[in-house]
Scaffold this active site. Structure first.
Site, short mmCIF file in Angstrom:
data_model
loop_
_atom_site.label_atom_id
_atom_site.label_comp_id
_atom_site.label_asym_id
_atom_site.label_seq_id
_atom_site.Cartn_x
_atom_site.Cartn_y
_atom_site.Cartn_z
N GLY A 138 62.82 53.74 39.42
CA GLY A 138 62.55 55.00 40.13
C GLY A 138 63.19 54.96 41.50
O GLY A 138 64.16 54.24 41.73
N SER A 139 62.60 55.70 42.42
CA SER A 139 63.23 55.83 43.74
C SER A 139 62.99 54.58 44.60
O SER A 139 62.01 53.85 44.41
CB SER A 139 62.65 57.06 44.44
OG SER A 139 61.26 56.89 44.59
N THR A 140 63.89 54.38 45.55
CA THR A 140 63.77 53.24 46.46
C THR A 140 62.48 53.36 47.28
O THR A 140 61.81 52.36 47.55
CB THR A 140 65.01 53.19 47.37
OG1 THR A 140 66.13 52.85 46.54
CG2 THR A 140 64.88 52.14 48.46
N GLU A 141 62.10 54.59 47.65
CA GLU A 141 60.90 54.77 48.47
C GLU A 141 59.66 54.27 47.73
O GLU A 141 58.86 53.51 48.28
CB GLU A 141 60.72 56.26 48.83
CG GLU A 141 61.73 56.79 49.84
CD GLU A 141 63.19 56.68 49.38
OE1 GLU A 141 63.46 56.92 48.17
OE2 GLU A 141 64.06 56.33 50.20
N GLY A 143 59.67 52.26 45.17
CA GLY A 143 59.88 50.82 44.94
C GLY A 143 59.35 49.99 46.11
O GLY A 143 58.72 48.94 45.93
N GLU A 160 64.25 48.56 39.63
CA GLU A 160 65.55 49.22 39.42
C GLU A 160 65.50 50.52 40.20
O GLU A 160 64.82 51.45 39.79
CB GLU A 160 65.78 49.53 37.93
CG GLU A 160 65.72 48.31 37.02
CD GLU A 160 67.01 47.52 37.02
OE1 GLU A 160 67.96 47.90 37.75
OE2 GLU A 160 67.07 46.50 36.31
N CYS A 194 70.95 56.85 38.00
CA CYS A 194 70.83 55.92 39.13
C CYS A 194 72.18 55.39 39.55
O CYS A 194 72.45 55.21 40.72
CB CYS A 194 69.91 54.77 38.75
SG CYS A 194 70.42 53.94 37.26
N GLU A 292 71.20 59.25 48.70
CA GLU A 292 71.29 59.54 47.28
C GLU A 292 70.87 61.00 47.06
O GLU A 292 69.80 61.42 47.50
CB GLU A 292 70.35 58.62 46.51
CG GLU A 292 70.43 58.85 45.02
CD GLU A 292 69.46 57.97 44.24
OE1 GLU A 292 68.29 57.90 44.63
OE2 GLU A 292 69.89 57.37 43.24
P1 NAD Z 1 60.06 58.36 41.55
O1 NAD Z 1 60.11 57.05 42.24
O2 NAD Z 1 59.51 59.51 42.26
O3 NAD Z 1 59.21 58.24 40.21
C1 NAD Z 1 59.45 57.23 39.25
C2 NAD Z 1 58.17 56.91 38.54
O4 NAD Z 1 57.27 56.31 39.46
C3 NAD Z 1 57.44 58.12 37.94
O5 NAD Z 1 56.88 57.73 36.70
C4 NAD Z 1 56.35 58.39 38.96
O6 NAD Z 1 55.22 59.02 38.43
C5 NAD Z 1 56.01 56.99 39.43
N1 NAD Z 1 55.41 56.89 40.76
C6 NAD Z 1 55.54 57.74 41.82
N2 NAD Z 1 54.83 57.29 42.87
C7 NAD Z 1 54.25 56.13 42.49
C8 NAD Z 1 53.42 55.18 43.16
N3 NAD Z 1 53.03 55.31 44.43
N4 NAD Z 1 53.02 54.08 42.47
C9 NAD Z 1 53.40 53.90 41.20
N5 NAD Z 1 54.19 54.76 40.50
C10 NAD Z 1 54.62 55.86 41.16
O7 NAD Z 1 61.55 58.58 41.06
P2 NAD Z 1 62.09 59.80 40.18
O8 NAD Z 1 62.33 60.94 41.08
O9 NAD Z 1 61.23 60.01 38.99
O10 NAD Z 1 63.48 59.18 39.64
C11 NAD Z 1 64.63 59.22 40.38
C12 NAD Z 1 64.92 57.89 41.05
O11 NAD Z 1 64.97 56.83 40.10
C13 NAD Z 1 66.28 57.89 41.71
O12 NAD Z 1 66.20 57.35 43.00
C14 NAD Z 1 67.13 57.00 40.81
O13 NAD Z 1 68.21 56.42 41.43
C15 NAD Z 1 66.12 56.04 40.30
N6 NAD Z 1 66.56 55.44 39.03
C16 NAD Z 1 67.02 54.15 39.03
C17 NAD Z 1 67.46 53.54 37.86
C18 NAD Z 1 67.98 52.12 37.86
O14 NAD Z 1 68.11 51.52 36.80
N7 NAD Z 1 68.29 51.53 39.00
C19 NAD Z 1 67.42 54.26 36.66
C20 NAD Z 1 66.96 55.59 36.67
C21 NAD Z 1 66.53 56.14 37.88
#
Ligand code: NAD
Length: 391
Positions: A138-141, A143, A160, A194, A292
């Site tokens: 998911g997002s770096t924030e 993460g 990731e 990503c 991004e």
């Molecule tokens: P996001 O971080 O908002 O959400 C990702 C997941 O995390 C969702 O299931 C969400 O419900 C969950 N989530 C949100 N807040 C949380 C918290 N505090 N604790 C636990 N889980 C939480 O990201 P997004 O908008 O869904 O996806 C886009 C991002 O993902 C982009 O930054 C993209 O680059 C990244 N991404 C990376 C890869 C990789 O392999 N490096 C692959 C796909 C997407």
């Protein structure tokens, strides 16, 4: 099972996410099946390859919405092949294929559990005392939040995260092939990838010719609704995400960047659509060169020497992927190891192979998915020291 239900998975994924059915049918779902087939091989090596390793236990897995079923496969295939159990939380926008998968997988009871919900449900999973590892995409924030939440807990963690990946075109590149590469590298899945190569670096001399060719090709890209078969780009996943893309591009305009959009008039009248967008006149430290966007927006810059290309490339908080385009393999092989990028494609884009570890450096996260590296992310080493009788 995935192959047997491939048509249903493809339709459900396209409807849920808004991406073109052509992509879910020809790319997402076949890659999902391949990922499981690859990991079935690792499962057979339990006793020979992993005798000195144990599974971690219960794995909490949190995935994003851009490739819902493919990210599920990347997560659960290595986890169950190594004997772990999984609690997986799909993204709140796209839970349908994960639910269908869990219902039809036919796994032993308790091995795969899907829990739907938003970020607060994800946070409960992260904090749960019986979870031994968190695997997050998911997002770096988010993460960073998860890293803080798991610090000192004894849980393993792989992340990731986001990226601002590169497409480098040298002056000896096959420009027509490179244009096709750029289209695939940034406009596949509406740029919601990503490793989308959202920064284009073109060697000085060829820049004007290359940009003109690219614009002509952009004019041919069709944006439409996910179940139309002849579209190149589908919808942006959600109006919130669409607004995020718009406001980032506007801030780029205010910083003095030139925005060029193809076929804006041809967007469907209703729904969340954004046209393929090219941004020129971009300063390396500007918002559009650094942040991004996670949408169909490509920023371009030029470079003189390979050293300058490397310096521009590495001027980023991220380090996920790069495509390098040159007819001189030595030139590409000189630059590739100097890039802060966990994955480098040479004269190629988007080759995703279950046998090759995928992941990033810097704020793109750590840990690998796929390949031998991905397997060991789900195992812990164990030493056996046995005193023999009579000694
Ligand atoms: P996001 O971080 O908002 O959400 C990702 C997941 O995390 C969702 O299931 C969400 O419900 C969950 N989530 C949100 N807040 C949380 C918290 N505090 N604790 C636990 N889980 C939480 O990201 P997004 O908008 O869904 O996806 C886009 C991002 O993902 C982009 O930054 C993209 O680059 C990244 N991404 C990376 C890869 C990789 O392999 N490096 C692959 C796909 C997407």
């Amino acid at each position: 099972m995935v192959q047997r239900h491939s048509r249903l998975f493809a339709v459900l994924e396209a409807l849920d996410n808004g991406k073109p059915i052509r992509e879910t049918r020809d790319i997402d779902i076949p890659l999902v099946a391949r990922h499981f087939l690859h990991h079935a091989g690792w499962a057979q090596l339990q006793n020979s390859e992993f005798a000195d390793y144990a599974p971690l236990g219960v794995i909490g897995q949190i995935v994003p919405w851009n490739f819902p079923l493919l990210m599920l496969a990347w997560k659960i295939a290595p986890a169950i092949a190594t004997g772990n159990c999984v609690v997986l939380k799909p993204a709140e926008y796209t839970p349908l294929t994960a639910l269908m998968f869990a219902e039809r997988a036919g796994l032993p009871a308790g091995m795969l559990n899907v829990v739907t919900g938003d970020g607060s449900t994800g946070a409960v999973l992260v904090d749960h005392p019986h979870v031994d590892k968190i695997a997050f995409t998911g997002s770096t924030e988010v993460g960073k939040l998860i890293r803080l939440a798991t610090a000192g807990s004894g849980k393993s963690l792989t992340l990731e995260l986001g990226g601002k990946s590169l497409f480098i075109v040298f002056d000896d590149a096959d420009l027509d092939a490179a244009v096709e590469g750029v289209v695939d590298a940034i406009w596949f899945n509406q740029g919601q990838v990503c490793c989308a190569r959202s920064r284009l670096l073109v060697q000085e001399g060829d820049e004007a010719r290359f940009i003109a060719k690219l614009k002509r090709r952009m004019e041919t890209l069709r944006v439409g609704k996910s179940l139309e078969k002849n579209i190149d780009l589908g919808a942006i996943v959600d109006p919130v995400q669409l607004e995020r893309i718009r406001s980032l591009v506007e801030s780029g305009r205010r910083e003095g960047s030139a925005i060029w959009q193809a076929g804006e008039s041809a967007l469907p009248a209703d729904g969340s659509f954004y046209p393929p967008t090219l941004v020129t006149n971009v300063a390396p430290a500007s918002i559009l060169a650094q942040q991004e966007i996670f949408g169909p927006v490509l920023v371009t810059m030029s470079f003189r020497s390979p050293d300058e290309a490397v310096a521009l490339a590495n001027h980023s908080r991220y380090g996920l992927a790069a495509s390098v385009w040159s007819e001189t393999i030595g030139r590409a092989l000189d630059v590739a190891p100097r890039l802060a990028a966990g994955v480098v494609w040479i004269n190629a884009t988007n080759l995703f192979d279950a046998a090759v570890g995928f992941g990033g450096y810097r704020e793109s996260g750590y840990g690998r998915e796929g390949g031998r590296e991905g397997i060991y992310e789900y195992l812990k080493p164990r030493a056996w020291l046995i005193r023999s009788a009579g000694r």
